[in-house]
Enzyme design. Structure first.
Site, PDB file in Angstrom:
ATOM      1  N   HIS A   9       0.822  -1.212   0.000  1.00 18.07           N
ATOM      2  CA  HIS A   9       0.000   0.000   0.000  1.00 18.07           C
ATOM      3  C   HIS A   9       0.856   1.262   0.000  1.00 18.07           C
ATOM      4  CE1 HIS A   9       0.741   1.209   4.199  1.00 18.07           C
ATOM      5  NE2 HIS A   9       0.657  -0.066   4.515  1.00 18.07           N
ATOM      6  N   GLU A  87      -1.837  -6.251   7.908  1.00 16.92           N
ATOM      7  CA  GLU A  87      -0.481  -6.005   8.385  1.00 16.92           C
ATOM      8  C   GLU A  87      -0.236  -6.807   9.664  1.00 16.92           C
ATOM      9  OE1 GLU A  87       2.525  -5.702   8.283  1.00 16.92           O
ATOM     10  OE2 GLU A  87       2.887  -3.593   7.776  1.00 16.92           O
TER      11      GLU A  87
END
Length: 237
Positions: A9, A87
């Site tokens: 990202h 994450e």
């Protein structure tokens, strides 16, 4: 032959503020949005046609994938979201400023928490600001209270095998828009990177990593689409 594209990202607000983000749902900055669009433009320029996008349930990864597909003029591609691509969970470090945490606990200790393969940070206390157990996107899931890279791999790999790998084995081109550590876990698995080396593998934001695979999903080649921001890659074969 199948092709896998990994896209970390773009820059988030907490990346900018140097804070441990983990599972906190922080959005992209304007720079992060631009990085995501650039990633999509690179995919289009390389002539890569994506068949399916997999992403986490975190906004910064979802928006990165969507912005990239839009820039590549492939926004019609099916999208699958799953928390197992999130994450790494930073436990009790979540939300803290990295520099201030190093001042408090010492650079060596914080480096161990951040960069060791199998030593997690302290657990997140239940009921606090960053307790995600009541977030409806995780309904029915057994959530961690902290993670190392090793336990992140334990979370990611079964999802890879059950949901992502079958599409690749069918010859599809798959884009995964996710996070530094969940993508690092996939790289470790594919390239069989030793435990003591994977923590040093860096994946730059917004730079598509294209991995060519054989029928058994073994890498036959790998390259970043933006050479100017490329990082060292594990050896193929």
């Amino acid at each position: 032959m199948p092709t896998l594209v990994l896209l970390r990202h773009g820059q988030s607000q907490w990346n900018l503020e140097n804070r441990f983000t983990g599972w906190v749902d922080v959005d992209l900055t304007a720079e992060g949005e631009a990085q995501a669009r650039k990633g999509g433009e690179l995919i289009a320029a390389a002539g890569i046609e994506i068949d399916r996008l997999f992403t986490s349930v975190q906004t910064r990864a979802i928006r990165t994938g969507n912005l990239a597909l839009d820039a590549a003029k492939q926004s019609f591609v099916p999208v699958t979201k799953d928390w197992r691509l999130n994450e790494r969970h930073y436990g009790g470090l979540t939300g803290l400023n990295k520099a201030e945490t190093a001042e408090k606990h010492g650079v060596e200790q914080v480096t161990i928490w951040r960069r060791s393969y199998d030593i997690p940070p302290p657990e997140l206390a239940p009921g606090g600001e960053y307790d995600f157990s009541k977030d409806r996107r995780y309904k029915g899931a057994s959530l961690p209270s902290t993670e190392s890279l090793a336990t992140t791999l334990v979370r990611v790999l079964p999802y890879w095998e059950s949901d992502i790998a079958p599409h690749l084995k069918a010859g599809e081109t798959v884009l995964i828009a996710a996070h530094g550590n969940s993508l690092r876990a996939i790289v470790k698995h594919l390239f069989n990177v030793p435990d003591d080396q994977i923590v040093g593998v860096e994946i730059p934001t917004g730079n598509p990593l294209v991995i060519d695979l054989d029928a058994a999903l073994k890498p036959t080649g790998a390259r970043y689409l933006d050479d100017s921001r490329a990082e060292a890659l594990p050896k193929v074969g």
